[in-house]
Design an enzyme around this catalytic site. Sequence first.
Site, PDB file in Angstrom:
ATOM      1  N   GLY A   1     -81.318   4.268  83.070  1.00  7.08           N
ATOM      2  CA  GLY A   1     -82.241   5.248  83.627  1.00  7.08           C
ATOM      3  C   GLY A   1     -81.949   5.491  85.088  1.00  7.08           C
ATOM      4  O   GLY A   1     -81.294   4.702  85.760  1.00  7.08           O
ATOM      5  N   CYS A   2     -82.450   6.623  85.617  1.00 10.46           N
ATOM      6  CA  CYS A   2     -82.246   6.919  87.026  1.00 10.46           C
ATOM      7  C   CYS A   2     -83.567   6.768  87.767  1.00 10.46           C
ATOM      8  O   CYS A   2     -84.620   6.665  87.168  1.00 10.46           O
ATOM      9  CB  CYS A   2     -81.700   8.340  87.207  1.00 10.46           C
ATOM     10  SG  CYS A   2     -82.543   9.571  86.227  1.00 10.46           S
ATOM     11  N   ALA A   3     -83.502   6.732  89.102  1.00  9.61           N
ATOM     12  CA  ALA A   3     -84.689   6.607  89.952  1.00  9.61           C
ATOM     13  C   ALA A   3     -85.478   5.344  89.624  1.00  9.61           C
ATOM     14  O   ALA A   3     -86.613   5.374  89.188  1.00  9.61           O
ATOM     15  CB  ALA A   3     -85.591   7.837  89.828  1.00  9.61           C
TER      16      ALA A   3
ATOM     17  N   HIS B   1     -87.457   8.152  82.379  1.00  9.37           N
ATOM     18  CA  HIS B   1     -88.394   7.067  82.081  1.00  9.37           C
ATOM     19  C   HIS B   1     -89.727   7.302  82.781  1.00  9.37           C
ATOM     20  O   HIS B   1     -90.785   6.971  82.259  1.00  9.37           O
ATOM     21  CB  HIS B   1     -87.797   5.719  82.494  1.00  9.37           C
ATOM     22  CG  HIS B   1     -87.373   5.688  83.922  1.00  9.37           C
ATOM     23  ND1 HIS B   1     -88.212   5.304  84.929  1.00  9.37           N
ATOM     24  CD2 HIS B   1     -86.210   6.027  84.506  1.00  9.37           C
ATOM     25  CE1 HIS B   1     -87.573   5.396  86.082  1.00  9.37           C
ATOM     26  NE2 HIS B   1     -86.361   5.837  85.857  1.00  9.37           N
TER      27      HIS B   1
ATOM     28  N   VAL C   1     -87.896  12.964  88.232  1.00  9.53           N
ATOM     29  CA  VAL C   1     -86.484  12.751  88.530  1.00  9.53           C
ATOM     30  C   VAL C   1     -85.858  11.720  87.604  1.00  9.53           C
ATOM     31  O   VAL C   1     -84.638  11.692  87.436  1.00  9.53           O
ATOM     32  CB  VAL C   1     -86.275  12.351  90.003  1.00  9.53           C
ATOM     33  CG1 VAL C   1     -86.514  13.526  90.908  1.00  9.53           C
ATOM     34  CG2 VAL C   1     -87.179  11.180  90.379  1.00  9.53           C
TER      35      VAL C   1
END
Length: 294
Positions: A118-120, A188, A185
């Site tokens: 996942g990002c961020a 998730h 962003v």
Amino acid sequence: MARDNELSNYLIAPDPTAVRLTRNVSGVDHTGAEVAINVVEERPLTIFLNRQEIVTAMTIGDYPAYLALGFLRNQGMLRPDEKITGVDYDEELETVVVRTKRATDYEDKMQRKTRTSGCAVGTVFGDMMEGLADVRLPQTPVRTSDLYALAAKINRTPSLYLEAGAIHGTVLCQGDRPLVYMEDVGRHNAVDKIAGWMLSEGVGAEDKVLYTTGRLTSEMVIKTAMMGIPVLASRSGFTAWGVEIAQQVNLTLIGRMRGQRFTCLAGEGRLIRDADPTTVAEEPRKSGRKGAKE
């Protein structure tokens, strides 16, 4: 573009005009000409569970209470029968404090982290698979006619994705109706907001579909299963571990859903093929969602 009556079917829909979510930035394009575009904001949000600081996530800043509740629930820090006594958001300090009747202490759990794809701040804990063995997803059927209708409605809904790009969307659906559309962003974060909304409103999961614009990763599959939602669909593709987990828990996993085409790699038994794919319009190669201003 979605018509007003279609937007009115949403309980929560994106608001791409909200001033706090984007910022206008000036620059130059490939020809050297001056341009001004809207870019998505990122803000830190620190989540506390009672007196313990849990995580600081980068987020666009909307629905902080839902994000905090959903994150804690999806990480297994809030039990299904948890008595929540308060959710306090301080905009100036950029913090959310979730208070429970039960005394909580996750110090040991906090030390065992695994960073996901996942990002961020896409982080889950070392025991991220804990509880999956007990998941029993309902055998609620899903009609392909509903899937096609959902994709068509969602893809023409005004959103931050279409306005500024660089963002993921997740939509809670029932039948052929999209109910709650969250963006962030990190994909998730978007699904955690939906989990928080469901927890806050006491909404059941057994007859729902979760639609996402992002990849079908292990984290997305785990969170969907832990929420009790039996179907996860996406325009995007799969990861091998995401497919493996979906097969393990018998979650219906549908990806590469564009126009009349989709691929189901797990839980095919729930599908009721009541729509002739040849009657569904093909999605243009340069669709609005694929060609957003990213």
